[in-house]
Design a protein around this motif. Structure first.
Motif, PDB file in Angstrom:
ATOM      1  N   LEU A  91       0.685  -1.040   0.251  1.00 23.02           N
ATOM      2  CA  LEU A  91       0.270   0.026   0.089  1.00 23.02           C
ATOM      3  C   LEU A  91       1.147   1.157   0.286  1.00 23.02           C
ATOM      4  CD1 LEU A  91      -2.543  -1.548   2.588  1.00 23.02           C
ATOM      5  CD2 LEU A  91      -3.092  -1.346   0.395  1.00 23.02           C
ATOM      6  N   HIS A  92       0.589   2.410  -0.634  1.00 24.15           N
ATOM      7  CA  HIS A  92       0.740   3.807  -0.518  1.00 24.15           C
ATOM      8  C   HIS A  92       0.373   4.712   0.518  1.00 24.15           C
ATOM      9  CE1 HIS A  92       2.588   2.945  -4.951  1.00 24.15           C
ATOM     10  NE2 HIS A  92       3.157   2.511  -4.429  1.00 24.15           N
ATOM     11  N   GLY A  93       0.116   4.272   1.470  1.00 21.39           N
ATOM     12  CA  GLY A  93      -0.267   4.899   3.026  1.00 21.39           C
ATOM     13  C   GLY A  93       1.311   4.994   3.680  1.00 21.39           C
ATOM     14  N   SER A  94       1.290   6.212   4.544  1.00 21.05           N
ATOM     15  CA  SER A  94       2.260   6.160   5.516  1.00 21.05           C
ATOM     16  C   SER A  94       2.203   5.653   6.908  1.00 21.05           C
ATOM     17  CB  SER A  94       3.088   7.573   5.572  1.00 21.05           C
ATOM     18  OG  SER A  94       2.117   8.179   6.244  1.00 21.05           O
ATOM     19  N   VAL A  95       2.082   5.730   7.742  1.00 21.26           N
ATOM     20  CA  VAL A  95       2.191   5.561   9.290  1.00 21.26           C
ATOM     21  C   VAL A  95       1.049   6.840   9.521  1.00 21.26           C
ATOM     22  CG1 VAL A  95       3.094   5.520  11.387  1.00 21.26           C
ATOM     23  CG2 VAL A  95       4.179   4.604  10.101  1.00 21.26           C
ATOM     24  N   HIS A  96      -0.063   6.234  10.656  1.00 17.63           N
ATOM     25  CA  HIS A  96      -1.303   7.088  10.378  1.00 17.63           C
ATOM     26  C   HIS A  96      -0.866   7.641  12.307  1.00 17.63           C
ATOM     27  CE1 HIS A  96      -3.239   3.385  12.718  1.00 17.63           C
ATOM     28  NE2 HIS A  96      -2.670   2.981  11.622  1.00 17.63           N
ATOM     29  N   GLY A 164      -7.227  -0.353   7.973  1.00 15.81           N
ATOM     30  CA  GLY A 164      -8.028   1.038   8.428  1.00 15.81           C
ATOM     31  C   GLY A 164      -7.484   2.035   6.281  1.00 15.81           C
ATOM     32  N   HIS A 165      -6.605   0.894   5.887  1.00 18.31           N
ATOM     33  CA  HIS A 165      -6.261   1.553   4.500  1.00 18.31           C
ATOM     34  C   HIS A 165      -7.535   2.175   4.162  1.00 18.31           C
ATOM     35  CE1 HIS A 165      -4.229   2.909   0.800  1.00 18.31           C
ATOM     36  NE2 HIS A 165      -3.615   3.086   1.642  1.00 18.31           N
ATOM     37  N   GLY A 166      -8.025   0.733   3.839  1.00 28.19           N
ATOM     38  CA  GLY A 166      -9.504   0.895   2.640  1.00 28.19           C
ATOM     39  C   GLY A 166     -10.849   1.679   2.842  1.00 28.19           C
ATOM     40  N   THR A 167     -10.313   1.558   4.653  1.00 25.13           N
ATOM     41  CA  THR A 167     -11.444   2.231   4.863  1.00 25.13           C
ATOM     42  C   THR A 167     -11.284   4.535   4.730  1.00 25.13           C
ATOM     43  OG1 THR A 167     -12.507   1.238   6.551  1.00 25.13           O
ATOM     44  CG2 THR A 167     -12.469   3.556   7.031  1.00 25.13           C
ATOM     45  N   HIS A 168     -10.217   4.643   4.951  1.00 24.82           N
ATOM     46  CA  HIS A 168      -9.163   5.809   4.955  1.00 24.82           C
ATOM     47  C   HIS A 168      -9.911   6.452   3.758  1.00 24.82           C
ATOM     48  CE1 HIS A 168      -6.553   9.605   4.699  1.00 24.82           C
ATOM     49  NE2 HIS A 168      -6.669   9.150   6.266  1.00 24.82           N
ATOM     50  N   ILE A 169      -9.288   5.387   2.339  1.00 25.92           N
ATOM     51  CA  ILE A 169      -9.598   5.730   1.120  1.00 25.92           C
ATOM     52  C   ILE A 169     -11.228   5.746   0.957  1.00 25.92           C
ATOM     53  CG2 ILE A 169      -9.368   4.199  -0.899  1.00 25.92           C
ATOM     54  CD1 ILE A 169      -6.336   5.949   0.049  1.00 25.92           C
ATOM     55  N   ALA A 170     -11.925   4.849   1.430  1.00 25.38           N
ATOM     56  CA  ALA A 170     -13.146   5.242   0.824  1.00 25.38           C
ATOM     57  C   ALA A 170     -13.790   6.615   1.379  1.00 25.38           C
ATOM     58  CB  ALA A 170     -13.890   4.396   1.702  1.00 25.38           C
ATOM     59  N   GLY A 171     -13.486   7.122   2.209  1.00 25.09           N
ATOM     60  CA  GLY A 171     -14.039   7.985   3.325  1.00 25.09           C
ATOM     61  C   GLY A 171     -14.039   9.267   2.493  1.00 25.09           C
TER      62      GLY A 171
END
Length: 380
Positions: A91-96, A164-171
Protein backbone atom coordinates in the motif's frame (compact mmCIF):
# COMPACT_ATOMS: atom_id res chain seq x y z
CA UNK A 1 -1.60 -28.56 -25.34
CA UNK A 2 -1.87 -31.76 -23.28
CA UNK A 3 -3.95 -30.36 -20.41
CA UNK A 4 -4.23 -33.69 -18.58
CA UNK A 5 -0.46 -34.08 -18.52
CA UNK A 6 0.01 -30.51 -17.32
CA UNK A 7 -2.43 -31.09 -14.43
CA UNK A 8 -0.64 -34.31 -13.54
CA UNK A 9 2.68 -32.45 -13.45
CA UNK A 10 1.16 -29.78 -11.18
CA UNK A 11 -0.28 -32.42 -8.89
CA UNK A 12 3.03 -34.29 -8.58
CA UNK A 13 4.98 -31.04 -8.12
CA UNK A 14 2.67 -29.89 -5.34
CA UNK A 15 2.72 -33.24 -3.57
CA UNK A 16 6.48 -33.83 -3.78
CA UNK A 17 8.27 -33.51 -0.45
CA UNK A 18 11.14 -31.41 -1.78
CA UNK A 19 13.66 -29.30 0.07
CA UNK A 20 13.21 -26.65 -2.62
CA UNK A 21 10.60 -24.14 -1.48
CA UNK A 22 7.38 -23.76 -3.40
CA UNK A 23 6.77 -20.26 -4.75
CA UNK A 24 3.60 -18.53 -5.89
CA UNK A 25 3.54 -18.09 -9.64
CA UNK A 26 1.21 -16.97 -12.40
CA UNK A 27 0.83 -19.32 -15.35
CA UNK A 28 -0.58 -17.62 -18.47
CA UNK A 29 -1.78 -19.73 -21.38
CA UNK A 30 -0.98 -18.57 -24.90
CA UNK A 31 -4.24 -20.06 -26.16
CA UNK A 32 -7.66 -19.04 -24.82
CA UNK A 33 -8.97 -22.53 -25.56
CA UNK A 34 -6.12 -24.10 -23.57
CA UNK A 35 -7.00 -21.90 -20.59
CA UNK A 36 -10.68 -22.77 -20.85
CA UNK A 37 -9.96 -26.52 -21.08
CA UNK A 38 -7.50 -26.32 -18.17
CA UNK A 39 -10.09 -24.67 -15.91
CA UNK A 40 -12.73 -27.24 -16.91
CA UNK A 41 -10.42 -30.20 -16.23
CA UNK A 42 -9.11 -28.66 -13.01
CA UNK A 43 -12.66 -28.14 -11.70
CA UNK A 44 -13.38 -31.87 -12.16
CA UNK A 45 -10.21 -32.99 -10.38
CA UNK A 46 -9.92 -30.44 -7.55
CA UNK A 47 -12.50 -32.11 -5.28
CA UNK A 48 -10.65 -35.42 -5.32
CA UNK A 49 -7.11 -34.03 -5.22
CA UNK A 50 -6.47 -31.54 -2.36
CA UNK A 51 -3.11 -30.51 -3.84
CA UNK A 52 -4.97 -28.87 -6.74
CA UNK A 53 -7.42 -26.84 -4.64
CA UNK A 54 -5.10 -23.87 -4.19
CA UNK A 55 -5.03 -23.20 -7.93
CA UNK A 56 -6.94 -20.00 -8.69
CA UNK A 57 -8.27 -19.38 -12.21
CA UNK A 58 -7.94 -15.87 -13.69
CA UNK A 59 -9.96 -15.94 -16.94
CA UNK A 60 -9.47 -12.19 -17.54
CA UNK A 61 -5.85 -12.83 -18.51
CA UNK A 62 -6.09 -16.52 -19.55
CA UNK A 63 -4.14 -17.63 -16.50
CA UNK A 64 -4.07 -19.40 -13.14
CA UNK A 65 -2.09 -18.72 -9.98
CA UNK A 66 -0.58 -21.56 -7.99
CA UNK A 67 2.47 -22.64 -6.02
CA UNK A 68 5.22 -24.25 -8.08
CA UNK A 69 8.77 -25.48 -7.48
CA UNK A 70 11.70 -23.69 -9.10
CA UNK A 71 12.16 -26.34 -11.78
CA UNK A 72 10.16 -25.58 -14.93
CA UNK A 73 7.42 -27.80 -16.33
CA UNK A 74 8.36 -30.26 -19.10
CA UNK A 75 9.46 -28.51 -22.27
CA UNK A 76 6.49 -29.71 -24.32
CA UNK A 77 4.18 -28.02 -21.80
CA UNK A 78 6.23 -24.88 -21.19
CA UNK A 79 6.00 -23.85 -24.85
CA UNK A 80 2.25 -23.34 -24.42
CA UNK A 81 2.39 -21.03 -21.40
CA UNK A 82 4.33 -18.21 -19.74
CA UNK A 83 5.26 -18.37 -16.07
CA UNK A 84 6.13 -15.36 -13.91
CA UNK A 85 6.53 -14.80 -10.15
CA UNK A 86 3.38 -13.85 -8.24
CA UNK A 87 4.97 -10.79 -6.63
CA UNK A 88 3.91 -8.96 -3.50
CA UNK A 89 2.35 -5.50 -3.64
CA UNK A 90 2.39 -2.81 -0.91
CA UNK A 91 0.00 0.00 0.00
CA UNK A 92 1.01 3.64 -0.56
CA UNK A 93 -0.06 5.16 2.76
CA UNK A 94 2.31 6.22 5.53
CA UNK A 95 2.10 5.65 9.27
CA UNK A 96 -1.20 6.93 10.57
CA UNK A 97 -2.23 8.72 13.75
CA UNK A 98 -5.62 9.21 15.34
CA UNK A 99 -7.47 12.46 14.68
CA UNK A 100 -10.82 14.15 14.91
CA UNK A 101 -12.75 14.94 11.73
CA UNK A 102 -12.07 18.41 10.40
CA UNK A 103 -14.80 20.90 11.13
CA UNK A 104 -16.59 21.61 7.88
CA UNK A 105 -15.16 20.22 4.65
CA UNK A 106 -11.74 18.46 4.70
CA UNK A 107 -8.93 20.67 3.39
CA UNK A 108 -8.13 18.41 0.45
CA UNK A 109 -11.75 18.34 -0.70
CA UNK A 110 -11.80 22.15 -0.51
CA UNK A 111 -8.46 22.57 -2.26
CA UNK A 112 -9.57 20.65 -5.35
CA UNK A 113 -12.81 22.73 -5.37
CA UNK A 114 -15.24 19.84 -5.12
CA UNK A 115 -17.89 21.91 -3.26
CA UNK A 116 -18.09 24.29 -6.24
CA UNK A 117 -19.82 21.63 -8.35
CA UNK A 118 -22.00 19.86 -5.77
CA UNK A 119 -25.00 21.82 -7.02
CA UNK A 120 -24.42 20.12 -10.41
CA UNK A 121 -23.10 16.68 -9.47
CA UNK A 122 -22.40 14.61 -6.37
CA UNK A 123 -21.32 11.46 -8.19
CA UNK A 124 -24.78 9.89 -7.93
CA UNK A 125 -24.63 6.09 -8.48
CA UNK A 126 -21.16 6.10 -10.05
CA UNK A 127 -19.54 2.79 -9.08
CA UNK A 128 -16.02 2.94 -7.62
CA UNK A 129 -14.17 -0.32 -7.06
CA UNK A 130 -11.61 0.18 -4.29
CA UNK A 131 -9.04 -2.64 -4.38
CA UNK A 132 -7.61 -2.36 -0.89
CA UNK A 133 -7.94 -3.73 2.66
CA UNK A 134 -11.74 -3.67 2.73
CA UNK A 135 -14.03 -1.22 4.53
CA UNK A 136 -15.62 -0.51 7.91
CA UNK A 137 -19.25 -1.16 6.93
CA UNK A 138 -20.48 0.29 10.22
CA UNK A 139 -18.73 3.65 9.97
CA UNK A 140 -21.44 6.34 10.30
CA UNK A 141 -19.92 8.39 7.45
CA UNK A 142 -19.92 5.45 5.03
CA UNK A 143 -23.19 3.61 5.71
CA UNK A 144 -24.96 5.16 2.73
CA UNK A 145 -21.95 4.98 0.42
CA UNK A 146 -21.05 1.30 0.40
CA UNK A 147 -22.13 -1.74 -1.59
CA UNK A 148 -21.40 -5.36 -0.69
CA UNK A 149 -18.16 -5.82 -2.63
CA UNK A 150 -16.04 -8.97 -2.33
CA UNK A 151 -13.46 -10.50 0.00
CA UNK A 152 -10.86 -12.23 -2.18
CA UNK A 153 -8.97 -13.58 0.85
CA UNK A 154 -11.98 -15.32 2.44
CA UNK A 155 -14.77 -15.55 -0.13
CA UNK A 156 -17.43 -16.45 2.43
CA UNK A 157 -16.96 -13.21 4.39
CA UNK A 158 -17.81 -9.60 3.65
CA UNK A 159 -14.75 -7.43 2.88
CA UNK A 160 -14.40 -6.07 6.40
CA UNK A 161 -11.36 -3.85 6.89
CA UNK A 162 -8.83 -5.11 9.45
CA UNK A 163 -6.13 -2.58 8.54
CA UNK A 164 -7.78 0.84 8.11
CA UNK A 165 -6.25 1.94 4.80
CA UNK A 166 -9.25 0.94 2.66
CA UNK A 167 -11.68 2.76 4.97
CA UNK A 168 -9.53 5.90 4.80
CA UNK A 169 -9.54 5.78 0.98
CA UNK A 170 -13.31 5.23 0.88
CA UNK A 171 -13.92 8.17 3.21
CA UNK A 172 -12.10 10.63 0.98
CA UNK A 173 -13.95 9.38 -2.08
CA UNK A 174 -17.51 9.06 -0.82
CA UNK A 175 -18.11 9.86 2.89
CA UNK A 176 -21.54 11.43 3.35
CA UNK A 177 -22.06 12.73 6.89
CA UNK A 178 -21.22 16.41 6.73
CA UNK A 179 -23.18 17.53 9.80
CA UNK A 180 -21.58 15.16 12.33
CA UNK A 181 -18.61 13.54 10.57
CA UNK A 182 -16.91 14.17 7.24
CA UNK A 183 -17.83 14.50 3.60
CA UNK A 184 -15.90 13.10 0.67
CA UNK A 185 -15.31 14.39 -2.84
CA UNK A 186 -18.29 12.53 -4.37
CA UNK A 187 -20.71 11.87 -1.48
CA UNK A 188 -23.34 10.08 -3.58
CA UNK A 189 -21.00 7.75 -5.43
CA UNK A 190 -20.99 4.10 -4.37
CA UNK A 191 -17.91 2.32 -3.01
CA UNK A 192 -17.57 -1.36 -3.91
CA UNK A 193 -14.83 -2.64 -1.56
CA UNK A 194 -12.58 -5.33 -3.03
CA UNK A 195 -10.50 -6.82 -0.23
CA UNK A 196 -7.23 -8.04 -1.74
CA UNK A 197 -4.87 -6.83 1.01
CA UNK A 198 -4.42 -8.50 4.38
CA UNK A 199 -4.10 -7.12 7.89
CA UNK A 200 -0.49 -6.05 7.21
CA UNK A 201 -1.37 -4.23 3.99
CA UNK A 202 0.20 -6.71 1.60
CA UNK A 203 -1.25 -8.58 -1.39
CA UNK A 204 -0.06 -10.67 -4.30
CA UNK A 205 -0.33 -9.63 -7.95
CA UNK A 206 -2.80 -12.48 -8.47
CA UNK A 207 -5.08 -10.96 -5.78
CA UNK A 208 -4.98 -7.63 -7.63
CA UNK A 209 -5.78 -9.30 -10.95
CA UNK A 210 -8.73 -11.13 -9.40
CA UNK A 211 -9.87 -7.77 -8.02
CA UNK A 212 -9.64 -6.14 -11.44
CA UNK A 213 -11.52 -9.08 -12.95
CA UNK A 214 -14.32 -8.68 -10.38
CA UNK A 215 -14.53 -4.94 -11.12
CA UNK A 216 -14.77 -5.51 -14.87
CA UNK A 217 -17.38 -8.24 -14.46
CA UNK A 218 -19.50 -6.08 -12.13
CA UNK A 219 -19.15 -3.03 -14.38
CA UNK A 220 -17.31 -0.62 -12.14
CA UNK A 221 -16.86 2.85 -13.62
CA UNK A 222 -13.62 3.54 -11.72
CA UNK A 223 -10.99 1.36 -10.02
CA UNK A 224 -8.95 2.99 -7.24
CA UNK A 225 -5.48 1.45 -6.85
CA UNK A 226 -3.65 3.05 -3.93
CA UNK A 227 -0.71 0.64 -3.97
CA UNK A 228 2.29 -0.32 -6.04
CA UNK A 229 5.43 -2.33 -6.63
CA UNK A 230 8.84 -1.73 -8.20
CA UNK A 231 8.93 -4.57 -10.72
CA UNK A 232 6.86 -4.84 -13.87
CA UNK A 233 4.38 -7.69 -14.15
CA UNK A 234 3.19 -8.69 -17.62
CA UNK A 235 0.18 -10.42 -16.07
CA UNK A 236 -0.86 -7.24 -14.24
CA UNK A 237 -0.35 -5.18 -17.41
CA UNK A 238 -2.63 -7.56 -19.30
CA UNK A 239 -5.33 -7.21 -16.62
CA UNK A 240 -5.06 -3.41 -16.60
CA UNK A 241 -5.19 -3.29 -20.41
CA UNK A 242 -8.28 -5.50 -20.51
CA UNK A 243 -10.04 -3.29 -17.93
CA UNK A 244 -9.08 -0.17 -19.88
CA UNK A 245 -10.44 -1.69 -23.09
CA UNK A 246 -13.66 -2.52 -21.22
CA UNK A 247 -14.12 1.18 -20.46
CA UNK A 248 -12.97 1.22 -16.82
CA UNK A 249 -10.77 4.15 -15.73
CA UNK A 250 -7.97 3.02 -13.39
CA UNK A 251 -6.51 5.56 -10.97
CA UNK A 252 -3.15 4.52 -9.48
CA UNK A 253 -0.81 6.03 -6.89
CA UNK A 254 2.76 6.77 -8.00
CA UNK A 255 4.60 5.79 -4.80
CA UNK A 256 6.14 7.44 -1.75
CA UNK A 257 9.88 7.26 -2.47
CA UNK A 258 10.40 10.96 -3.24
CA UNK A 259 11.94 9.98 -6.58
CA UNK A 260 12.15 12.36 -9.51
CA UNK A 261 11.95 10.12 -12.58
CA UNK A 262 10.56 6.81 -11.37
CA UNK A 263 7.10 5.70 -10.26
CA UNK A 264 5.70 2.37 -9.15
CA UNK A 265 3.61 -0.11 -11.12
CA UNK A 266 0.71 -0.16 -11.98
CA UNK A 267 0.80 3.69 -12.08
CA UNK A 268 3.63 3.38 -14.59
CA UNK A 269 1.42 1.64 -17.13
CA UNK A 270 0.10 4.14 -19.72
CA UNK A 271 -3.42 2.70 -19.36
CA UNK A 272 -3.71 4.08 -15.83
CA UNK A 273 -4.01 7.64 -14.51
CA UNK A 274 -0.88 8.11 -12.38
CA UNK A 275 -1.18 10.35 -9.31
CA UNK A 276 1.34 12.30 -7.24
CA UNK A 277 0.68 14.04 -3.90
CA UNK A 278 0.62 17.73 -2.92
CA UNK A 279 0.40 19.55 0.40
CA UNK A 280 -1.66 22.54 1.61
CA UNK A 281 0.76 24.94 -0.10
CA UNK A 282 0.04 23.35 -3.52
CA UNK A 283 3.60 22.07 -3.61
CA UNK A 284 4.62 18.49 -4.32
CA UNK A 285 4.79 16.64 -0.99
CA UNK A 286 8.39 15.64 -0.16
CA UNK A 287 7.53 11.93 -0.03
CA UNK A 288 5.77 11.87 -3.41
CA UNK A 289 7.33 10.46 -6.54
CA UNK A 290 7.31 13.09 -9.29
CA UNK A 291 8.41 13.82 -12.84
CA UNK A 292 7.21 13.25 -16.39
CA UNK A 293 5.54 9.92 -15.60
CA UNK A 294 2.97 11.61 -13.31
CA UNK A 295 -0.32 12.53 -15.00
CA UNK A 296 -1.83 14.66 -12.22
CA UNK A 297 -1.34 15.69 -8.58
CA UNK A 298 -3.83 15.94 -5.72
CA UNK A 299 -3.79 16.53 -1.93
CA UNK A 300 -2.05 13.69 -0.11
CA UNK A 301 -0.29 15.23 2.91
CA UNK A 302 -1.84 14.92 6.38
CA UNK A 303 -5.25 13.84 5.13
CA UNK A 304 -7.88 13.13 7.80
CA UNK A 305 -10.46 10.53 6.83
CA UNK A 306 -12.56 7.66 8.17
CA UNK A 307 -10.95 4.81 10.11
CA UNK A 308 -11.89 1.58 11.83
CA UNK A 309 -14.58 1.42 14.55
CA UNK A 310 -16.14 4.71 13.49
CA UNK A 311 -12.95 6.66 14.18
CA UNK A 312 -10.79 9.03 12.09
CA UNK A 313 -7.08 9.01 11.30
CA UNK A 314 -4.57 11.23 9.61
CA UNK A 315 -2.49 9.65 6.84
CA UNK A 316 -0.06 10.89 4.21
CA UNK A 317 0.80 9.27 0.91
CA UNK A 318 0.08 9.14 -2.79
CA UNK A 319 -2.67 6.72 -1.74
CA UNK A 320 -4.55 9.67 -0.29
CA UNK A 321 -4.01 11.74 -3.43
CA UNK A 322 -5.38 8.94 -5.57
CA UNK A 323 -8.66 8.83 -3.63
CA UNK A 324 -9.21 12.56 -4.35
CA UNK A 325 -8.81 11.86 -8.08
CA UNK A 326 -11.19 8.89 -8.00
CA UNK A 327 -13.81 11.06 -6.30
CA UNK A 328 -13.34 13.79 -8.90
CA UNK A 329 -13.85 11.31 -11.75
CA UNK A 330 -17.05 10.08 -10.06
CA UNK A 331 -18.33 13.69 -10.12
CA UNK A 332 -17.38 13.94 -13.78
CA UNK A 333 -19.01 10.65 -14.84
CA UNK A 334 -22.27 11.41 -13.05
CA UNK A 335 -22.41 14.67 -15.04
CA UNK A 336 -21.06 13.31 -18.33
CA UNK A 337 -21.67 9.54 -18.43
CA UNK A 338 -20.12 7.57 -21.23
CA UNK A 339 -16.71 9.22 -21.27
CA UNK A 340 -13.92 6.78 -22.15
CA UNK A 341 -10.81 6.34 -19.98
CA UNK A 342 -8.76 8.20 -22.62
CA UNK A 343 -11.23 11.12 -22.66
CA UNK A 344 -11.28 11.32 -18.86
CA UNK A 345 -7.50 11.35 -18.70
CA UNK A 346 -7.28 14.11 -21.32
CA UNK A 347 -9.90 16.27 -19.56
CA UNK A 348 -8.16 16.00 -16.19
CA UNK A 349 -4.68 16.70 -17.56
CA UNK A 350 -5.68 19.85 -19.44
CA UNK A 351 -7.67 21.38 -16.57
CA UNK A 352 -5.15 21.39 -13.71
CA UNK A 353 -3.83 24.22 -11.55
CA UNK A 354 -0.09 24.96 -11.86
CA UNK A 355 1.92 23.73 -8.90
CA UNK A 356 3.90 26.09 -6.70
CA UNK A 357 7.64 25.95 -6.20
CA UNK A 358 10.67 26.69 -8.36
CA UNK A 359 11.11 23.03 -9.22
CA UNK A 360 7.44 22.38 -9.96
CA UNK A 361 6.91 20.46 -13.20
CA UNK A 362 5.23 22.33 -16.03
CA UNK A 363 3.75 19.24 -17.59
CA UNK A 364 1.42 18.10 -14.77
CA UNK A 365 -0.52 20.20 -12.28
CA UNK A 366 -2.92 19.80 -9.37
CA UNK A 367 -6.51 18.68 -9.80
CA UNK A 368 -9.02 21.52 -10.16
CA UNK A 369 -12.61 20.24 -10.32
CA UNK A 370 -14.10 23.57 -11.47
CA UNK A 371 -11.78 23.58 -14.48
CA UNK A 372 -12.41 19.88 -15.02
CA UNK A 373 -16.16 20.39 -15.34
CA UNK A 374 -15.66 23.38 -17.63
CA UNK A 375 -13.39 21.35 -19.89
CA UNK A 376 -15.89 18.48 -19.99
CA UNK A 377 -18.77 20.83 -20.87
CA UNK A 378 -16.71 22.48 -23.59
CA UNK A 379 -15.97 19.08 -25.08
CA UNK A 380 -19.63 17.92 -25.01
Amino acid sequence: MDITRFLQWLQVAAATDSTAPMKRRIVRFQSRSDCRRFIQEWAKLAHAHPTLRDIRPMPLIQAVSCELPDDCPPARLATHCMIEPDMQVALHGSVHKSAEPESGIPWGVRQIKAPSVWNITTGHRVKVGVIDTGIDFNHPDLRHSVSRGINLLVRSLLPYDDNGHGTHIAGTIAAANRLQGMIGVAPRSVIHPVKAFDLNGTAFVSDIILGIEWCVRHRMDIINMSFGMKKRSKALLTAVTNAYNAGVIIVASSGNDGKNKAIDYPARFPQTLSVGATNKLRRIAPFSNRGSLIDIYAPGDKIISAWLHGNYNEMSGTSMATSHISGAIALLLAHRPGLTPAEIKAILKKSTQPLRGSKAPRRAGELDITRMMQAADAQA
